[in-house]
Design a protein around this motif. Structure first.
Motif, mmCIF file in Angstrom:
data_model
loop_
_atom_site.group_PDB
_atom_site.id
_atom_site.type_symbol
_atom_site.label_atom_id
_atom_site.label_comp_id
_atom_site.label_asym_id
_atom_site.label_seq_id
_atom_site.Cartn_x
_atom_site.Cartn_y
_atom_site.Cartn_z
ATOM 1 N N PRO A 40 53.465 -65.888 30.765
ATOM 2 C CA PRO A 40 54.150 -66.661 31.807
ATOM 3 C C PRO A 40 55.345 -65.888 32.353
ATOM 4 N N PRO A 41 55.730 -66.127 33.626
ATOM 5 C CA PRO A 41 56.948 -65.531 34.159
ATOM 6 C C PRO A 41 58.159 -65.970 33.313
ATOM 7 N N ALA A 42 59.230 -65.181 33.368
ATOM 8 C CA ALA A 42 60.410 -65.422 32.516
ATOM 9 C C ALA A 42 60.968 -66.837 32.666
ATOM 10 N N GLU A 43 60.847 -67.413 33.878
ATOM 11 C CA GLU A 43 61.397 -68.752 34.137
ATOM 12 C C GLU A 43 60.787 -69.823 33.243
ATOM 13 N N PHE A 44 59.620 -69.521 32.637
ATOM 14 C CA PHE A 44 58.916 -70.533 31.844
ATOM 15 C C PHE A 44 59.271 -70.469 30.352
#
Ligand SMILES: [Zn+2]
Length: 332
Positions: free
Chosen positions: A8-12
């Protein structure tokens, strides 16, 4: 690469992993052979950090989410801020007027296809009841205007106003008598349900022979769906859209479950265009978060109007946009 290993992208990072279940048979044709169509994350609401996969049926080309969240996790993927009645609070006045204009055009195009004016009406996923009010203006009394909605707050106020509103899913609703609904609409609902065939059969019981069901749903065979098919298409609405139709698969769903299709038209898919660009700009190879903000369909009026005009024009020229509206009549 194994799709489940997609990071997942870092935001997740701080989001939960939620429980999921496999869906091994095609919800439209019951076929058991499928291949991967897309993999992505909940780019719109960031409710969980699971990677999710859409698959495509090798027999009928239907697309569905597999695996999908278990029903026990619905409150996570549909947070309280999700429901459509929030729409009126979130968007500005001009966008609201534009939406009313599109909505009334949509209802007009449905009613003009009917052999006679409906005397009762059901809106599945009725939100704050805006289509019930539209049909009231066309002469249907409130005791024959029905709405199903999962947000109990709006159901309470519709009931207080005298509408027949219920806080029920189609599958669990026992309050509507067989044959009592002349016209049923379902705008952007069927793609959310687990078993669309059983939902269509249940609605069929509520209609008399000749009664009409109108369903609007994303069209997975559209320009934006193809352009962003790998990951970021707004119509995926990961992981809340469980079934994605095209004109032939939606027709098959209706015909296999007791309906004849009488019309198919294409509405504007402006929100899907905007979310597709927004997700690409937020999470793609060359992210640009500042630019991404301009593609929020709830906030950016200029782009909203531009994409609406673009799709209106394309639909008028016969293109199949990403929002299809199909009308089907109950067979005996
Ligand atoms: Zn199939």
């Amino acid at each position: 690469m194994d799709w489940q290993a997609t990071l997942p992208p870092a935001e997740f990072a701080d989001k939960p992993i939620i429980e999921s279940e496999e869906v091994e048979r095609c919800p439209v044709c019951d076929g058991s052979r499928f291949h991967q169509h897309a993999v992505g994350f909940d780019y719109e609401s960031l409710t969980c950090r699971n990677p999710w996969r859409f698959v495509r049926c090798e027999k009928c080309a239907h697309v569905w989410l597999n695996p999908r969240p278990t029903v026990a996790n619905l409150s996570i993927i549909y947070p309280p801020t999700y429901y459509s009645y929030n729409y009126t609070q979130q968007v500005n006045a001009i966008a609201r007027i534009g939406k009313q204009w599109l909505d009334s055009g949509k209802m007009k195009s449905i009613v003009k296809r009917l052999d006679r004016a409906p005397r009762s009406y059901l809106d599945i996923g009725c939100g704050d009841g805006r289509f019930l009010r539209t049909m009231e203006k066309r002469g249907i009394p409130r005791d024959r205007l029905y709405g199903l909605e999962l947000d109990e707050r709006v159901v309470g106020s519709l009931v207080a106003e005298g509408y027949q509103a219920y806080n029920r899913r189609v599958e669990d609703c026992t309050e509507i008598s067989p044959g009592s609904i002349d016209l049923a609409t379902m705008f952007h609902v069927i793609e959310h349900v687990a078993d669309p065939a059983s939902v269509v059969r249940k609605i069929r019981e509520w209609l008399p022979v000749g009664g009409v069901l109108a369903a609007e749903t994303p069209n997975v065979d559209s320009l934006d769906a193809r352009k962003f098919s790998e990951r970021f298409w707004g119509g995926y609405h990961i992981p809340r859209h469980w079934n994605l139709f095209s004109p032939p698969t939606l027709k098959k769903l209706f015909e296999d479950n007791g309906f004849d299709v009488i019309a198919t038209s294409f509405q504007t898919g402006h929100s899907f265009w905007m979310y597709s660009y927004q997700h690409s700009l937020n999470f793609g190879k060359r992210p640009n978060k500042r630019l991404a903000r301009f593609f929020n369909p709830l906030k950016s009026l200029a782009f909203l109007m531009a994409f609406t005009a673009f799709d209106k024009l394309r639909a008028a020229m016969g293109a199949r946009t990403s929002a299809m509206l199909m009308l089907a009549r109950r067979r005996d």
